[in-house]
Design an enzyme around this catalytic site. Structure first.
Site: not given
Length: 427
Positions: A13, A41
């Site tokens: 992340d 994403h």
């Protein structure tokens, strides 16, 4: 010609999607080399937001070849759903290539993931329950089904029948669950095979030929270094290898073909799920960072745990990946704080540890040692070159570089593609 590997330098992340999207402009091929749809994403282009889980971020450029490598495990329903969602937004997937050797996720993998997580109770790992781990388990046990098998109707039917016989025996005898229906799974996956067959190919040939032709290739990893099955905070890790070395294995090229490795790290650090987290903010500041940074999982929606930048973990990521540069994202989230901190070491039973420990028992007992620096109040979202940043923000970045041992080549000051500062040529 340049081949660049982009890896997560933290617990995932880190903003790899945005960095990949930015760097993809100069790439001819964008290649995903490991993981599955447990990763996500988020890319913002103009006023549009794209959430991708399997397809490389480079798909948003119409002239790029995008590749899903053999190191990836593929849920075909998710992949087709992504392709259809992109098509609705006018994004073509005609340039998508899928490795023949990539393994396939099935409903029995997802069920196994869920029942095992439930069984572990308080000892759970924090899996996304997408079937990623069980699919990699079957791959290692040499009973997995690959894309090459899926698109061969006769071979697929026989392999699926045997696998479902074995898995249903497990479900009924061990877990007391009803069996999954072979016929319905076979029918669904035959449909997926028809939809994907035209994309399935030998991607190793394509990539090696592109290298010979002097093309720019960007390899993107999922998750992050601290989630690597070998080098992460085991067992609170993923089932694959997000580290840079896996790019070669995950696509079928030799290690001498890699020119540069870039690690992506937030200006702070987050993790999802269980496991030790030395610099975690367990107070109102952690909640503030979570809300301001939008720290909720792209895949699961789970709130992320937030902490100060961990330089010990950063040094470790630089070492095990051989990082040439760091890309630091979400610097803008720290704007407005009076003080900002960087962990430079761990205090463990009176000793200072400068290296990241393998033992979770040790890591849980580590107390972070911080450098405290003055913050900045300015809005930096409009900065487009290093000199646009306030002096305190520049000093914070300099200190990250000093602590980790890697120069910073790219800085993110917002979620949009344009909100990026480049300080070094990466191709």
């Amino acid at each position: 010609m340049s081949t660049v590997v982009l890896v997560g330098a933290q617990w995932g992340d880190e903003g790899k999607g945005k960095v990949t999207d930015f760097l993809a402009e100069k790439a001819d091929l964008v290649v995903r080399y490991q993981g599955g749809n447990n990763a996500g994403h988020t890319v913002v282009v103009g006023d549009r937001e794209f959430k991708l889980h399997l397809i490389p971020s480079g798909i948003l450029y119409p002239d790029k070849i995008c590749v899903i490598g053999n190191g990836v495990v593929i849920d075909p329903a998710v992949l087709i759903g992504e392709m259809e969602a992109l098509a609705k937004q006018g994004i073509s997937t005609a340039n998508l290539k899928i490795s023949q050797r990539a393994h396939v996720i099935f409903p029995y993998h997802q069920r196994l993931d869920q029942v095992e997580e439930n069984r572990k109770g308080s000892g759970k790992i924090g899996t996304t329950c997408r079937g990623i781990g069980p699919a990699y388990t079957d791959k290692s046990a040499r009973i997995g089904i690959r894309m090459a098998d899926l698109v061969d109707e006769e071979v697929f039917a026989a392999l699926l029948e045997q696998n479902m016989k074995d898995k249903n025996h497990l479900f009924t005898r061990v877990y007391g669950l009803p069996p999954l229906d072979y016929g319905s799974v076979l029918e669904s996956y035959r449909g997926y095979a028809k939809a994907l067959k035209g994309y399935v190919t030998d991607i190793s040939i394509i990539i090696n030929e592109a290298i010979k032709q002097g093309k720019n290739i960007l390899f993107e990893g999922a998750q992050g270094t601290l989630l690597d099955i070998d080098h992460g905070t085991y067992p609170y890790v993923t089932s694959s290898h997000p580290v840079a070395a896996a790019a070669c294995i995950g696509v079928g090229i030799g290690p001498t073909r890699i020119n540069r490795v870039i690690g992506v790290a937030k200006a702070y650090i987050t993790r999802v799920g269980e496991g030790p987290f030395p610099t975690e903010m367990k107070d109102e500041l952690g909640d503030y960072i979570r809300k301001k940074g939008g720290e909720f999982g792209t895949t699961t929606g789970r709130p992320r745990r937030c902490g100060w930048f961990d330089g010990v973990a950063g040094r470790y990521a630089v070492r095990v990946n051989g990082l040439d540069y760091l890309a630091v994202t979400k610097l803008d989230v720290l704007s407005g704080l009076e003080k900002v901190k960087i962990c430079t070491g761990y205090l463990y039973h009176g000793d200072i540890l400068n290296e990241f420990p393998a033992s979770l028992k040790v890591l849980r007992e580590c107390v972070p040692v911080y450098d405290e620096l003055p913050g900045w109040q300015e809005d930096i979202s409009g900065a487009r070159k290093l000199s646009d940043l306030p002096a305190n923000a520049r000093r914070y970045l300099e200190r990250i570089g000093e602590v980790t041992g890697a120069p910073i080549a790219l800085i993110g000051v917002g979620s949009r593609r344009s909100q990026t500062i480049l300080t070094a040529e990466l191709y």
